[in-house]
Design a protein around this motif. Structure first.
Motif, mmCIF file in Angstrom:
data_model
loop_
_atom_site.group_PDB
_atom_site.id
_atom_site.type_symbol
_atom_site.label_atom_id
_atom_site.label_comp_id
_atom_site.label_asym_id
_atom_site.label_seq_id
_atom_site.Cartn_x
_atom_site.Cartn_y
_atom_site.Cartn_z
ATOM 1 N N VAL A 1 5.405 8.315 -5.653
ATOM 2 C CA VAL A 1 5.115 7.582 -4.423
ATOM 3 C C VAL A 1 5.783 8.290 -3.266
ATOM 4 C CG1 VAL A 1 5.421 5.415 -3.177
ATOM 5 C CG2 VAL A 1 4.846 5.385 -5.617
ATOM 6 N N ALA A 2 4.998 8.764 -2.330
ATOM 7 C CA ALA A 2 5.548 9.475 -1.176
ATOM 8 C C ALA A 2 5.947 8.523 -0.062
ATOM 9 C CB ALA A 2 4.519 10.480 -0.649
ATOM 10 N N ASP A 3 5.140 7.501 0.134
ATOM 11 C CA ASP A 3 5.402 6.580 1.239
ATOM 12 C C ASP A 3 4.710 5.266 0.934
ATOM 13 O OD1 ASP A 3 6.336 5.650 3.652
ATOM 14 O OD2 ASP A 3 4.645 6.428 4.807
ATOM 15 N N GLY A 4 5.249 4.184 1.438
ATOM 16 C CA GLY A 4 4.641 2.878 1.219
ATOM 17 C C GLY A 4 5.054 1.881 2.272
ATOM 18 N N PHE A 5 4.306 0.841 2.380
ATOM 19 C CA PHE A 5 4.643 -0.245 3.303
ATOM 20 C C PHE A 5 3.986 -1.521 2.805
ATOM 21 C CE2 PHE A 5 0.739 1.681 4.813
ATOM 22 C CZ PHE A 5 -0.073 0.610 5.173
ATOM 23 N N ASN A 6 4.459 -2.625 3.289
ATOM 24 C CA ASN A 6 3.852 -3.924 3.014
ATOM 25 C C ASN A 6 3.064 -4.323 4.259
ATOM 26 O OD1 ASN A 6 5.252 -3.794 0.630
ATOM 27 N ND2 ASN A 6 6.725 -5.397 1.118
ATOM 28 N N GLY A 7 1.765 -4.031 4.234
ATOM 29 C CA GLY A 7 0.930 -4.267 5.403
ATOM 30 C C GLY A 7 0.567 -5.733 5.554
ATOM 31 N N ILE A 8 0.504 -6.189 6.784
ATOM 32 C CA ILE A 8 0.249 -7.600 7.055
ATOM 33 C C ILE A 8 -1.249 -7.833 7.286
ATOM 34 C CG2 ILE A 8 0.748 -9.550 8.574
ATOM 35 C CD1 ILE A 8 3.409 -8.259 9.232
ATOM 36 N N PHE A 9 -1.798 -8.783 6.547
ATOM 37 C CA PHE A 9 -3.173 -9.227 6.713
ATOM 38 C C PHE A 9 -3.192 -10.752 6.773
ATOM 39 C CE2 PHE A 9 -3.639 -5.092 4.663
ATOM 40 C CZ PHE A 9 -4.640 -4.501 5.406
ATOM 41 N N SER A 10 -4.304 -11.310 7.230
ATOM 42 C CA SER A 10 -4.453 -12.756 7.338
ATOM 43 C C SER A 10 -5.144 -13.318 6.106
ATOM 44 C CB SER A 10 -5.278 -13.117 8.580
ATOM 45 O OG SER A 10 -4.646 -12.647 9.754
ATOM 46 N N PHE A 11 -4.595 -14.397 5.579
ATOM 47 C CA PHE A 11 -5.202 -15.103 4.452
ATOM 48 C C PHE A 11 -5.378 -16.568 4.822
ATOM 49 C CE2 PHE A 11 -3.710 -11.320 2.457
ATOM 50 C CZ PHE A 11 -4.557 -11.104 1.381
ATOM 51 N N THR A 12 -6.468 -17.156 4.351
ATOM 52 C CA THR A 12 -6.791 -18.552 4.648
ATOM 53 C C THR A 12 -6.808 -19.367 3.353
ATOM 54 O OG1 THR A 12 -9.161 -18.133 4.448
ATOM 55 C CG2 THR A 12 -8.170 -17.871 6.645
ATOM 56 N N PRO A 13 -6.844 -20.697 3.448
ATOM 57 C CA PRO A 13 -6.792 -21.525 2.236
ATOM 58 C C PRO A 13 -7.908 -21.262 1.237
ATOM 59 C CG PRO A 13 -6.270 -22.858 4.149
ATOM 60 C CD PRO A 13 -6.703 -21.521 4.665
ATOM 61 N N PRO B 1 8.677 -3.447 5.808
ATOM 62 C CA PRO B 1 9.289 -2.429 4.928
ATOM 63 C C PRO B 1 8.793 -2.564 3.490
ATOM 64 C CG PRO B 1 10.960 -3.445 6.330
ATOM 65 C CD PRO B 1 9.706 -4.244 6.515
ATOM 66 N N PHE B 2 8.625 -1.434 2.834
ATOM 67 C CA PHE B 2 8.149 -1.387 1.454
ATOM 68 C C PHE B 2 9.223 -1.922 0.514
ATOM 69 C CE2 PHE B 2 7.281 1.291 -2.447
ATOM 70 C CZ PHE B 2 6.110 0.625 -2.800
ATOM 71 N N THR B 3 8.781 -2.638 -0.521
ATOM 72 C CA THR B 3 9.701 -3.163 -1.534
ATOM 73 C C THR B 3 9.337 -2.538 -2.874
ATOM 74 O OG1 THR B 3 8.232 -5.095 -1.727
ATOM 75 C CG2 THR B 3 10.188 -5.334 -0.350
ATOM 76 N N TYR C 1 0.861 -1.187 0.000
ATOM 77 C CA TYR C 1 0.000 0.000 0.000
ATOM 78 C C TYR C 1 0.895 1.234 0.000
ATOM 79 C CZ TYR C 1 -3.988 3.001 0.941
ATOM 80 O OH TYR C 1 -4.971 3.960 0.834
ATOM 81 N N VAL C 2 0.537 2.193 -0.857
ATOM 82 C CA VAL C 2 1.324 3.427 -0.930
ATOM 83 C C VAL C 2 0.392 4.632 -0.889
ATOM 84 C CG1 VAL C 2 3.048 2.263 -2.389
ATOM 85 C CG2 VAL C 2 1.312 3.723 -3.460
ATOM 86 N N GLU C 3 0.977 5.772 -0.542
ATOM 87 C CA GLU C 3 0.327 7.067 -0.728
ATOM 88 C C GLU C 3 1.196 7.895 -1.655
ATOM 89 O OE1 GLU C 3 -1.201 9.571 2.338
ATOM 90 O OE2 GLU C 3 -1.768 7.857 3.592
ATOM 91 N N THR C 4 0.533 8.610 -2.560
ATOM 92 C CA THR C 4 1.265 9.447 -3.509
ATOM 93 C C THR C 4 1.551 10.817 -2.906
ATOM 94 O OG1 THR C 4 -0.700 10.449 -4.493
ATOM 95 C CG2 THR C 4 -0.003 8.301 -5.374
ATOM 96 N N THR C 5 2.335 11.561 -3.637
ATOM 97 C CA THR C 5 2.437 12.989 -3.342
ATOM 98 C C THR C 5 1.159 13.669 -3.860
ATOM 99 O OG1 THR C 5 3.589 13.348 -5.451
ATOM 100 C CG2 THR C 5 4.956 12.965 -3.498
#
Length: 851
Positions: free
Chosen positions: A352-364, A327-329, A253-257
């Motif tokens: 892109v002003a800022d970004g991160f790799n946010g953690i969510f839960s995924f199931t089968p 951390p964002f990749t 997820y990122v936010e732009t300028t």
């Protein structure tokens, strides 16, 4: 004592009076400890206290109110259109509740900016029409719009890049932390207590019941513990020997300028839900967009799956604002940025002003994980729940916990829905990564997975492969859908069938061989491998008394008797339908509907043994095999090979007998799921190939064919037979589902009183298409003469009727001969309400009276 240990001690009952902030509070209901103070745990505390369970303690390892879990960084998208009615209902309640929170406070908890899904391909446009049907079936406002309207709704969008879209005006943005804060304050006012910065070390138990939660600041006594720990849920489940099948995944997820055209479109209100533009989803590129003031937020699912190593989580996120943000990749995001500029050209002047790799839960299977621990009373889970469904899940959990049954069908969400093999770590990891990859993919309802195949197979699997079987999966089992070796069978070569094949989408992952196999069964004899259908043995001196109160028919009948019965929930809804054969004085073989039934029966047996009953429930699916032999020539095939006489006058319907067929020991059960005379033949797994080979050889002169699940479905729909989980669920009463015949008049059972008082609000009707070219897939909206909307459950083209036959929920007032309209993709078809049984309503075939 080590962290993660399950502690078995006696916990005191405790006084219901507590001193909180110097005020004596009288607590009501059981002592509940909720683990996790994010959007799910807090919503649950609010729902429980709102219904009178006020002795609630909510624990979290992070600080309050922003605990650092997924809720703390969630983008806040709430959208109600979903192929699952249950998930849609969860989301609709979430929208309603969060709007109410906003109206009752000065916080912008929810902002109904609407949602817009756009299509850049014809395939996606077809899918949006399908989604519009789901929305209509579940009561969600939605409309298909053209490219110009898409651009009017979202001015940053270049209309030349899209074909059209789906607009859902009631969707919107939620400020998860604002919703958490308001619900926490309401729950606290009702008596709940929230404790942050405390880590759960163990679940305290006494026997097979939970008694408390041990944390770093002491033991919290509890009668009920609910894990709402999000991606920490696996760790909590392991404390009580419960496999919680989820994987923590990174999502970019990122936010732009600043985006120049947005300068004049900034929402002046304060909060994370502030925006003026609708949520935009460009699913052909795995992208979604939402407004943040004069900036755009971009979420991306098109990158590689990023499973999180939970053992390294705190090290990997030590430089991040919270442990749920990796951390964002940038390299992974590069394709998304290029595509975003193409469809939203104004982004070309931004970055892109800022970004991160946010953690969510995924199931089968992509669904949430809810419900009670089958082996430990008082322990519940509500995991892998996103903001979209959070409040709805909390309400249903509260109903389930307090009333004994949920207010919605949770079969597709229940933690017990998975088989043992499906909860194996390798399977969970692989399938959860696939669920991430497919978040925005177009998934055909008959499409099969390409990974994690051949996990569990029938003893006849190699024989099926030799006949070029096309396999489908059911849980971890492989089973034939049809056999390519049957291409030589007479095809259903009529003008109507040819017309029916014109719909490319509806005939995808399907073959006309299905119709040929069904017709061959009706004309001669079909051989079906039914091994994957789950079976249990219930035995012991207390077997009858154990089964009697959970079945709608009395099982105490002569040895050799078979009954078809239902299991109901406390509200009188159909939990399952089962076939119960008394094979000995103290032993029953029961055909059940999968892992949910197995968990239910095991739990009931555990409680019964605790009360002194002598009863065991043992799954026997893998150690046995089952062959269905059905059709007018079934007797001619089997009778010469059988020691016992199996004719219609020798072995009555719903009777079973042990015999030898082709010198193989067999339990022959006179039942049929296709509406033809014949039997289910149960043998030891080691004998299955021998029996199948003998039947194949002997059946050659009779035109016997091996047939798959496609033919089975076609035949059972022609006959009016229901499929639990597809045609009816716990949301439906026996009367509504057309199953009142399976309820004994003079037998007492769980749910009977509620069933008798339950009004009939809808009925499952049989519909037949007026146009032979109409095909359906299921979940299409159905509009009755009075404008009421129901939906299709099952459908199949019939080689006998030469039209599609469908089951659909509709108004109870519908009568045979009434016309209804069914929306399928971009078309509307007319169907006629028909008698329940379309083929052989007199049961002559079933009775073996057909030449």
């Amino acid at each position: 004592m080590h962290e993660g240990q399950r502690v078995a001690i006696n916990a005191t009952t405790g006084d219901p009076r507590e001193q909180r902030d110097g005020i004596e509070v009288v607590m009501t209901g059981p002592r509940v400890v909720v683990i996790g103070a994010g959007i799910v745990g807090t919503s649950l505390a609010d729902e429980l206290t709102g219904r009178g369970w006020t002795d609630v303690t909510v624990l979290d390892r992070g600080p309050l109110p922003a605990t650092g879990g997924s809720s703390s960084h969630a983008p806040g998208l709430v959208f109600a259109t979903n192929p699952s009615e249950t998930l849609s209902r969860f989301a609709q309640y979430t929208v309603d509740k969060f709007r109410g929170l906003a109206e009752a406070s000065d916080r912008l908890c929810f902002n109904p900016v609407g949602g817009l899904e756009v299509a850049t391909t014809e395939a996606r446009m077809t899918d949006l029409h399908r989604k519009a049907g789901w929305a209509r079936a579940w009561g969600v406002s939605a409309r298909i719009v053209d490219a110009a309207e898409c651009a009017r709704l979202h001015p940053l969008l270049d209309p030349a890049t899209v074909l059209g879209g789906l607009h859902t005006p009631t969707d919107g943005l939620a400020d998860a932390l604002a919703c958490v804060d308001i619900q926490r304050r309401r729950a606290e006012a009702a008596g709940a207590r929230f404790v942050g910065d405390t880590r759960v070390r163990a679940i305290v138990t006494a026997g097979d019941r939970v008694t408390g939660v041990e944390t770093t600041d002491g033991i919290h006594p509890a009668d009920v513990v609910v894990s709402c720990a999000g991606f920490w849920g696996v760790e909590i489940g392991a404390m009580v020997d419960l496999r919680v099948p989820l994987v923590a995944m990174g999502h970019q997820y990122v936010e732009t300028t600043t985006v120049d055209p947005l300068r004049g479109s900034v929402d002046p209100r304060v909060g994370k839900a502030a925006a003026t533009l609708p949520i935009l989803r460009h699913q052909d590129a795995d992208l979604y967009y939402r407004q943040h003031g004069d900036r755009i937020g971009i979420g991306y699912y098109g990158h590689r799956a990023m499973p999180v190593d939970m053992d390294r989580l705190y090290r990997d996120t030590r430089e991040q604002p919270m442990p749920s943000m990796l951390p964002f990749t940038p390299t992974d995001f590069a394709p998304a940025w290029t595509e975003s500029i193409r469809v939203l050209p104004s982004l070309a002047s931004a970055s892109v002003a800022d970004g991160f790799n946010g953690i969510f839960s995924f199931t089968p299977d992509g669904g949430p994980v809810l419900g009670p621990h089958p082996g430990l009373d008082g322990f519940w889970v509500a995991e892998a729940v996103w903001v979209t469904q959070s409040a709805g899940v909390a309400r249903t959990m509260a109903h389930w916990m307090i009333d004994g049954s949920p207010d919605l069908c949770v079969a597709g969400c229940d933690i017990a829905r998975f088989s043992t093999r499906e909860t194996a770590p390798d399977h969970v990891t692989a399938m959860s990564a696939r669920a991430f990859d497919e978040v925005y993919d177009i998934i055909h309802p008959r499409e099969q997975r390409s990974i994690q195949r051949d996990l569990t197979v029938s003893p006849l699997h190699e024989r099926h492969r030799a006949r070029a079987a096309v396999f489908v999966t059911s849980h971890d089992w492989e089973r034939p859908a049809w056999f390519e070796a049957n291409t030589a069978l007479p095809q259903i070569d009529t003008a109507s069938a040819a017309s029916a094949h014109r719909d490319d989408f509806s005939t995808r992952h399907w073959s006309p061989i299905v119709l040929a196999e069904a017709a061959a069964t009706r004309a001669g004899v079909g051989l079906f491998d039914m091994t994957s259908l789950m079976r249990v043995q219930v035995s012991g001196t207390g077997a009858v008394s154990f089964l009697a109160p959970i079945l709608t028919r009395d099982p105490d009948r002569a040895v050799g008797t078979v009954i078809y019965a239902l299991m109901l929930d406390p509200s009188g809804g159909v939990l399952s339908d089962v076939t119960v054969a008394r094979t000995a004085a103290e032993s029953f073989q029961i055909g059940i509907n999968g892992p949910l039934d197995l968990a239910r029966l095991r739990t009931l047996a555990r409680v019964a043994r605790r009360d002194g009953a002598d009863v065991e429930v043992r799954e026997i699916t893998s150690e046995t095999a089952c062959l269905g032999v059905w059709g007018p020539a079934a007797l001619a095939l089997v009778d010469p090979l059988s020691e016992a006489a199996l004719g219609p006058d020798d072995l009555g319907f719903y009777r079973t007998v042990r015999t030898r067929i082709a010198d193989v020991s067999v339990l022959a059960m006179r039942v049929s799921y296709v509406g033809e005379f014949g039997w289910e033949l149960y043998v030891a797994a080691d004998d299955a190939v021998t029996l199948a080979d003998e039947l194949t050889t002997a059946g050659a002169s009779l035109g016997a064919v091996w047939a798959g699940r496609g033919a089975l479905d076609t035949l059972r729909i022609e006959k009016g037979y229901r499929s639990w989980g597809t045609d009816m669920t716990a949301m439906h009463s026996p009367d509504e589902a057309g199953l009142a015949f399976a309820v004994a008049k003079n037998h007492d059972f769980a749910g009977r009183a509620a069933m008798s008082q339950r009004p009939v609000r809808r009925r499952l009707h049989t519909l037949v298409a007026d146009d032979p070219g109409t095909l359906l897939l299921g979940r299409e909206p159905v509009t009755g003469p009075d404008g009421t909307v129901g939906h299709v459950t099952s459908a199949a083209f019939s080689p006998i009727v030469h039209r599609t036959i469908a089951y659909a929920w509709g108004a109870p007032e519908l009568r045979v001969g009434d016309r209804v309209h069914v929306d399928h993709l971009a078309t509307t078809a007319t169907f006629t309400v028909s008698p329940t049984t379309t083929v052989d309503p007199e049961n002559a075939r079933l009775k073996g009276r057909t030449a």
